[in-house]
Design a protein around this motif. Structure first.
Motif, PDB file in Angstrom:
ATOM      1  N   VAL A  41      50.274  -9.106  23.818  1.00 33.17           N
ATOM      2  CA  VAL A  41      49.934  -7.715  23.508  1.00 33.17           C
ATOM      3  C   VAL A  41      48.719  -7.303  24.357  1.00 33.17           C
ATOM      4  O   VAL A  41      48.672  -6.208  24.905  1.00 33.17           O
ATOM      5  N   ASN A  42      47.769  -8.242  24.494  1.00 34.25           N
ATOM      6  CA  ASN A  42      46.596  -7.935  25.328  1.00 34.25           C
ATOM      7  C   ASN A  42      46.994  -7.708  26.778  1.00 34.25           C
ATOM      8  O   ASN A  42      46.560  -6.738  27.396  1.00 34.25           O
ATOM      9  N   MET A  72      49.843  -6.822  28.006  1.00 36.03           N
ATOM     10  CA  MET A  72      50.573  -5.562  28.142  1.00 36.03           C
ATOM     11  C   MET A  72      49.636  -4.375  27.960  1.00 36.03           C
ATOM     12  O   MET A  72      49.705  -3.389  28.709  1.00 36.03           O
ATOM     13  N   GLY A  73      48.770  -4.488  26.992  1.00 35.22           N
ATOM     14  CA  GLY A  73      47.824  -3.392  26.704  1.00 35.22           C
ATOM     15  C   GLY A  73      46.926  -3.111  27.889  1.00 35.22           C
ATOM     16  O   GLY A  73      46.789  -1.961  28.337  1.00 35.22           O
ATOM     17  N   PHE A  74      46.358  -4.209  28.403  1.00 30.91           N
ATOM     18  CA  PHE A  74      45.401  -3.984  29.495  1.00 30.91           C
ATOM     19  C   PHE A  74      46.105  -3.650  30.801  1.00 30.91           C
ATOM     20  O   PHE A  74      45.537  -2.983  31.649  1.00 30.91           O
ATOM     21  N   SER A 104      48.579  -1.687  30.858  1.00 26.57           N
ATOM     22  CA  SER A 104      48.701  -0.250  30.627  1.00 26.57           C
ATOM     23  C   SER A 104      47.418   0.475  31.001  1.00 26.57           C
ATOM     24  O   SER A 104      47.431   1.514  31.674  1.00 26.57           O
ATOM     25  N   GLU A 105      46.316  -0.133  30.529  1.00 23.89           N
ATOM     26  CA  GLU A 105      45.001   0.463  30.839  1.00 23.89           C
ATOM     27  C   GLU A 105      44.791   0.509  32.353  1.00 23.89           C
ATOM     28  O   GLU A 105      44.322   1.499  32.903  1.00 23.89           O
TER      29      GLU A 105
END
Lengths: 147, 508
Positions: B273-274, B276-278, B280-281
């Motif tokens: 999740v991290n 993918m999240g980052f 995205s960021e």
């Protein structure tokens, strides 16, 4: 948020990345409250109940707790039980935000007095989306002061 | 080891036991037969011997009768000579009348006697008798003519006495011979009877001994059987214990693996999740930077500026693209592991299932896929009725049908046939297709997670069959595949007809 500067969001989340992503997405929803992040249960409880664990010290504060259940030193359930059994902190809303979707776990949290239980979506897009919606929810929510 | 030997030992014991018993029965039968035959033979012989003894006695009587007639005749003659009264002559005339019959009788008896004894020729007696009667007749004739002196002279001549002595001697000889014969026969009869008694006694004793032996042997054998039976029962019990222990262990391991899979997939999730999240960021940040660059004011001919453009417009998006596809794929895989691990946590609900109905539902689920390829699926009734978990069965058959529908051979119209039969406590179902088949080397692999067979030209993660096997095993069954790798595939499922006893055992 009706009391923009008085409500402090306490985020207890051991994964730094998750903590950062949660904070970013809450902010994107327009929430400007102070967010205090804790990586473990011990320091978080010390801040919420005071070093003596009495809950007297933080009088006058309005807390909103975002709680992850998987922590290195204790489970989120223990923290929830401590907060909800202390007469000064029991009215502070606790939002359980965790990856577990086990039905028994969810029931237990509500039994102990959790106000909201949210399962972290395991897909990032839904995760970001969920956190943003949580942010919108927080911005219209009333939080009582500890007394 | 001992268990492997036991059946052989039992067989050996059985054969030995049988051999001994059959042998003893045969010996006893032979003895009984000998006694029977002996009794018969000796009985016959005894009868023969007693008849012989009787015949000897009859010969005696006949010989004596002949002699008696001669004496009677002489008595009559003497009486008449002395008195001249015709009444005194009657013994003489009677003897003359009866004599031929008596002689014939004697001759007959002699003929019937055994060859063991040689009776002097009856002709001798006849001859003596004839001469005696002649002498008597002569004296009587002389007396009638008045020559009484001549008659008395003839009497006194001793001719008559000599003839009578001869006759007496003959009869005495016959009597001596027949007596000897009678005694011999009686002695023989006694010997026969003694032999028979001994034989019978011996037989009875032997049969008694054999009976005792047989009883001992049977008792011994029964005891052996009892011991063997007890051993068998004990080893069965031990085996059952072992099976129970193993099953419990296996269930434990299974549960452990599922927990493990759950924790692993869960914990892998968090860093993902991290990422993918980052990512995205990073994408957001890069697009902001790109917008800024494209607003202009930079000298594109400057190599440094060109490099930055290259990095922001090409390199970074490419890297992010790869990160995103990889994480998406990883996410999908972890999702599947999670799904599999959750399988074990869904409770099984056993109920009576009409397989035809369940399979019709499964076919309906994949109908669109079948229609797209012009394929057909059919169920051959009747199918065994089973008590099992409908939800699991639905997933199993839908997956198998979906799998078959996915890999039809474009060279021929697709056909799926589902059959079922009962075998002992199990129901056996087969899902047969005429698709492109599965190579022999892949028959085990296809049931493993993330493994696929043949040309990788269809979408899929290699989850379906792993999922099917996991479900089938949870229902207490197993699944296997048969395929020649070109003309079709048969999946064969073995499922217990009744799931309930298994569930009870699991909770015990």
């Amino acid at each position: 948020m009706p009391q923009p500067r008085t409500v402090t969001i306490v985020m207890i989340e051991d994964d730094e990345g998750h903590a950062r992503l949660i904070e970013k997405n809450i902010r994107r929803a327009g929430v400007t409250n102070e967010i205090l992040g804790f990586r473990d249960g011990t320091t978080a409880l010390a801040r919420l109940l005071g070093p003596d664990g009495s809950g007297v010290l933080p009088l006058g504060h309005a807390w909103l707790v975002l709680l992850d259940l998987n922590l290195p030193d204790m489970t989120g359930i223990d923290i929830l039980a401590r907060l909800k059994s202390n007469e000064h902190t029991r009215r502070s809303p606790v939002i359980v935000l965790t990856t577990t979707d086990d039905q028994r776990e969810i029931q237990r949290c509500y039994d102990l007095g959790a106000n909201v239980y949210i399962t972290k979506p395991l897909n990032y897009e839904s995760f970001a989306n969920a956190i943003r919606q949580l942010g919108l929810f927080l911005s219209v929510m009333q939080v009582p002061e500890a007394d | 080891m001992s268990q492997a030997n036991e059946p052989g030992l039992l067989k050996f014991v059985d054969r030995r036991f049988l051999g001994y018993n059959v042998l003893m029965a045969l010996v006893a039968a032979a003895i009984l037969l000998t006694i029977a035959v002996g009794s018969f033979v000796f009985g016959e012989r005894t009868q023969e011997q007693s008849a012989e003894a009787l015949r000897a006695a009859a010969t005696d009587r006949a010989a004596l009768a002949v002699l008696a007639s001669l004496v009677d005749a002489e008595t009559g003659q003497r009486g008449w000579l002395l008195t001249g009264d015709d009444d005194y002559l009657k013994p003489y005339t009677d003897a003359r009348t009866h004599f031929p019959g008596q002689l014939e009788q004697f001759r007959l008896q002699v003929e019937r006697l055994s060859n063991d004894v040689t009776i002097p020729d009856p002709a001798r007696l006849e001859d003596v008798a004839r001469r005696k009667f002649d002498e008597l007749a002569q004296t009587l004739a002389l007396a009638r003519t008045g020559d009484r002196d001549g008659a008395f002279a003839l009497v006194r001549s001793d001719v008559g006495i000599t003839l009578m002595d001869e006759a007496r001697a003959y009869v005495a000889q016959v009597l001596a011979l027949t007596d000897g014969l009678r005694l011999r026969r009686i002695e023989q009869m006694r010997a026969s009877a003694r032999l028979l008694t001994v034989l019978t006694s011996l037989g009875v004793v032997t049969i008694l001994v054999l009976s005792v032996l047989a009883i001992l042997l049977i008792t011994h054998h029964t005891r052996e059987l009892e011991v063997a039976r007890r051993d068998l029962a004990r080893s069965n019990e031990a085996l059952e214990h072992r099976v129970r222990d193993r099953t419990r262990e296996l269930l434990g391991v299974n549960a452990e693996v599922q927990r493990y899979a759950y924790i692993v997939s869960h914990d892998l999730r968090a860093p993902l999740v991290n990422i993918m999240g980052f990512t995205s960021e990073l994408e957001t940040a890069t697009s902001r930077f790109s917008t800024f660059l494209h607003r202009g004011g930079f000298d594109r001919t400057d190599p440094i500026v060109a490099d930055v453009h290259e990095a922001v417009d090409v390199d970074i998006p490419e890297a992010l693209g790869f990160i995103r596809t990889s994480t998406t794929r990883m996410d999908a895989l972890i999702n599947e592991i999670l799904k599999l691990s959750r399988l074990g946590r869904v409770p099984l609900v056993p109920e009576a299932i009409v397989m035809e109905t369940l399979l019709r539902d499964c076919i309906a689920t994949v109908q669109h896929r079948l229609d797209a390829g012009g394929a057909t699926a059919m169920v051959i009734s009747p199918l065994p009725r089973i008590v099992s978990d409908a939800n699991s069965l639905n997933q199993i058959f839908t997956n198998l049908l979906d799998n078959a529908a996915k890999y039809f051979d474009p060279a021929r119209p697709g056909r799926i046939v589902i059959r079922g039969r009962t075998e002992g406590a199990n129901a056996i179902f087969s899902v047969e297709d005429n698709g492109r088949g599965i190579a022999a080397g892949d028959h085990e692999r296809i049931f493993e997670l993330f493994r696929r067979s043949g040309a990788q030209d269809r979408p899929g993660e290699g989850i379906g069959l792993a999922h099917v096997r996991s479900l089938v095993r949870r229902l207490g069954g197993d699944i296997g595949v048969v395929s020649d790798g070109s003309t079709g595939t048969i999946f064969r499922l073995i499922l217990p007809i009744d799931l309930r006893p298994r569930l009870k055992k699991d909770t015990a």
